[in-house]
Design a protein around this motif. Structure first.
Motif, PDB file in Angstrom:
ATOM      1  N   GLY A 105     -15.806  20.855  97.332  1.00 43.40           N
ATOM      2  CA  GLY A 105     -15.612  22.216  97.802  1.00 43.40           C
ATOM      3  C   GLY A 105     -16.689  23.176  97.348  1.00 43.40           C
ATOM      4  N   ARG A 106     -17.097  23.092  96.081  1.00 39.64           N
ATOM      5  CA  ARG A 106     -18.035  24.068  95.518  1.00 39.64           C
ATOM      6  C   ARG A 106     -19.492  23.722  95.797  1.00 39.64           C
ATOM      7  NH1 ARG A 106     -18.207  23.830  90.230  1.00 39.64           N
ATOM      8  NH2 ARG A 106     -19.098  25.907  89.978  1.00 39.64           N
ATOM      9  N   GLU A 107     -19.807  22.430  95.770  1.00 36.35           N
ATOM     10  CA  GLU A 107     -21.215  22.041  95.817  1.00 36.35           C
ATOM     11  C   GLU A 107     -21.658  21.542  97.188  1.00 36.35           C
ATOM     12  OE1 GLU A 107     -22.032  19.346  92.587  1.00 36.35           O
ATOM     13  OE2 GLU A 107     -20.759  20.482  91.215  1.00 36.35           O
ATOM     14  N   THR A 116     -12.969  18.305  88.927  1.00 35.74           N
ATOM     15  CA  THR A 116     -12.493  17.161  89.699  1.00 35.74           C
ATOM     16  C   THR A 116     -13.487  16.849  90.810  1.00 35.74           C
ATOM     17  OG1 THR A 116     -11.273  18.472  91.323  1.00 35.74           O
ATOM     18  CG2 THR A 116     -10.101  17.857  89.292  1.00 35.74           C
ATOM     19  N   HIS A 153      -8.269  14.826  94.241  1.00 33.06           N
ATOM     20  CA  HIS A 153      -7.823  16.050  93.589  1.00 33.06           C
ATOM     21  C   HIS A 153      -7.536  15.866  92.106  1.00 33.06           C
ATOM     22  CE1 HIS A 153      -7.874  17.404  97.581  1.00 33.06           C
ATOM     23  NE2 HIS A 153      -6.854  18.238  97.566  1.00 33.06           N
ATOM     24  N   ALA A 173     -17.884  21.182  87.455  1.00 34.76           N
ATOM     25  CA  ALA A 173     -16.691  20.891  88.247  1.00 34.76           C
ATOM     26  C   ALA A 173     -15.729  20.032  87.436  1.00 34.76           C
ATOM     27  CB  ALA A 173     -17.071  20.187  89.537  1.00 34.76           C
ATOM     28  N   ALA A 190     -14.887  14.519  88.030  1.00 33.50           N
ATOM     29  CA  ALA A 190     -16.144  14.676  88.762  1.00 33.50           C
ATOM     30  C   ALA A 190     -17.063  13.485  88.552  1.00 33.50           C
ATOM     31  CB  ALA A 190     -16.840  15.973  88.331  1.00 33.50           C
ATOM     32  N   GLU A 193     -13.256  19.290  93.617  1.00 33.97           N
ATOM     33  CA  GLU A 193     -13.956  20.538  93.320  1.00 33.97           C
ATOM     34  C   GLU A 193     -15.449  20.388  93.569  1.00 33.97           C
ATOM     35  OE1 GLU A 193     -14.264  23.862  89.734  1.00 33.97           O
ATOM     36  OE2 GLU A 193     -12.927  22.145  89.534  1.00 33.97           O
TER      37      GLU A 193
END
Length: 499
Positions: free
Chosen positions: A180-182, A174, A204, A172, A208, A177
């Protein structure tokens, strides 16, 4: 025995001063204001007392080390520390509520599963595992060791690892992110975002690696200082006096003398010249550099200060009639209904319509006149300098109204209980500390934009301490900064940090 002049009486500066005095140096602190503590301030009125800076303490081991290394009395003999349990309550826009226990990963996982549904806790636990790997990689270079003159190594790559399973195994970019992804649940993403925003970061744009912030809190716990965090500043000031540190209040610094490529003293606002063998600056470096109080780049001054984030805080101090509810939680985070929109507004310098608000309700008789009253504090992260113009009493008051309305989710009868309130904007922070910006902690990635200035300047005998210097903002980081500067002054350029 060297003569050491310290600019500013913030927490990092006093931590360094106490250590340097203990090492046998003559230390004098020059503070432009009338008191010590920097952002760790206090407002008292009508028997109520409020912290105007951080309300909770994380990583208390940092301050235990300061007090152990500077005298026979340990920290717990100077202040009363209590673990806050539950560590926090989170109220989400869909009405979901979750209580997170203090310093218990298993307890947090169970609480999230129970409140948000099966699997939520597991995803958060897996995230904390990756955050732990990140912490292990950044702890020494970005917290316990001096920042090198060329910070390319810690800045070159964000060490937050990619998940080992799933279709998307790329790393990731950011913190948003990561959410949202994990985490794959807007409430878990909001939980993660709130940790970043509390440190003045925009999810944003934050790397990470900012995952270390919730990891630190949930691993090492949250602590409350009886009487408020200001009591810690008072104890540190008393320790400095006990070590024979001298303080000059109302003594603004307008210039740093440099001769032969070495700092050799200060010039005060009244024209007084103060000779010194070493100068330690605990004031905001951008402000001092802009005003000419520190050598600029052309004179070999600090080449870098944090450049990505310019956020501040609005704080609302509320004196309430009526006793504190028996089931009240010390810290409640009321999440805004549109997290992504809120953080986008923050990044653009706009005020969000519905901010995320942290509600602090300490169960402490030292901060209220009696049991029939309650002291309550609201905080929100905002642009330090809004795109619409400077902060005014009207702007602050209107935004405070939004914060109070949001806080009703945590304290439903709040408007009816208010005796009086005071609103503090970033302009009040500027008046107290010299800068409206609350500096975030040092983090790798984003091309080094979140790396503060190194503690050592290219000018010999000149050092920086506190939130604008390595390892950045935050109460624990201030204590670490003091240890690093003291080590560099006492041991020289060969100092490599505590082992």
């Amino acid at each position: 025995m060297a003569r050491i002049a310290v600019i500013g009486a913030g927490m990092g500066a006093m931590a360094a001063a106490a250590r340097l005095a203990t090492a046998g140096h003559r230390v004098t602190v020059y503070e432009r204001g009338a008191t010590y503590g920097g952002s760790v301030g206090r407002r008292t009125r009508d028997g109520f007392a409020f912290d105007t800076g951080p309300g909770l303490l994380h990583l208390p081991a940092v301050w235990r080390d300061v007090f152990v290394k500077t005298g026979k009395e340990p920290l717990e003999r100077c202040v009363t520390l209590t673990q806050v349990d539950p560590a926090s309550r989170h109220l989400f826009a869909d009405g979901t509520s979750v209580l997170l226990p203090n310093a218990s990963r298993a307890g947090v996982v169970a609480a999230l599963d129970a409140a948000l549904g099966a699997g939520a806790g597991e995803r958060w636990g897996e995230f904390l595992g990756r955050a732990r790997q990140t912490w292990e990689r950044v702890r020494r270079p970005l917290l316990e060791e001096p920042l090198p003159a060329d910070p390319a190594a810690p800045a070159s790559e964000d060490p937050y690892p990619a998940p080992r399973r799933g279709l998307l195994r790329r790393r990731a970019a950011t913190l948003a992110e990561v959410g949202g992804r994990e985490l794959r649940d807007p409430r878990l993403a909001a939980l993660l975002d709130a940790y970043a925003a509390a440190y003045g970061l925009v999810p944003h744009t934050a790397p990470a690696a900012a995952a270390v912030l919730p990891y630190m809190e949930q691993t090492f716990g949250s602590w409350y200082v009886a009487g408020g965090t200001r009591a810690l500043a008072e104890a540190l000031y008393e320790r400095c006096l006990a070590r024979r540190v001298e303080f000059a209040f109302g003594a603004g610094v307008v210039a740093t003398d440099v001769a032969g490529g070495r700092a050799c003293g200060l010039v005060l606002a009244d024209g007084t010249t103060v000779p010194a063998d070493t100068v330690v600056s605990g004031a905001p470096l951008p402000v001092l550099s802009r005003e000419g109080a520190l050598p600029g780049r052309e004179a070999g001054g600090w080449p870098r200060c944090q450049s990505q984030v310019r956020t501040g805080r609005v704080t609302v101090l509320l004196a309430l009639r009526g006793e504190r509810a028996p089931d009240a939680v010390h810290r409640t985070v009321v999440h805004g209904p549109d997290g992504p929109g809120e953080w986008s507004a923050l990044a653009a310098g706009r005020l969000p319509e519905r901010p995320t608000v942290t509600v602090l309700r300490p169960d402490d008789p030292l901060v209220r006149p009696d049991g029939a009253h309650e002291a309550l504090t609201l905080t929100a992260t905002v642009p330090a300098e809004p795109a619409s113009g400077a902060w005014t009493a009207g702007t602050g008051g209107e935004f405070a109204d939004r914060m109070v309305e949001a806080a009703r989710a945590a304290v439903p009868d709040l408007p009816d209980r208010v005796l009086w309130r005071e609103v503090r904007t970033p302009e009040d922070t500027r008046a107290d500390t010299g800068s409206a910006v609350v500096p975030p902690p040092a983090l790798p990635g984003v091309s080094g934009a979140l790396l503060p200035a190194a503690n050592s300047a290219p000018v010999e005998g000149l050092y920086a301490v506190g939130g604008w210097a390595h390892p950045g903002g935050g109460l624990a980081h201030a204590g670490m900064s003091g240890a690093l500067v003291a080590g560099l002054v006492v041991e020289g350029a060969g100092f490599r940090g505590s082992r």
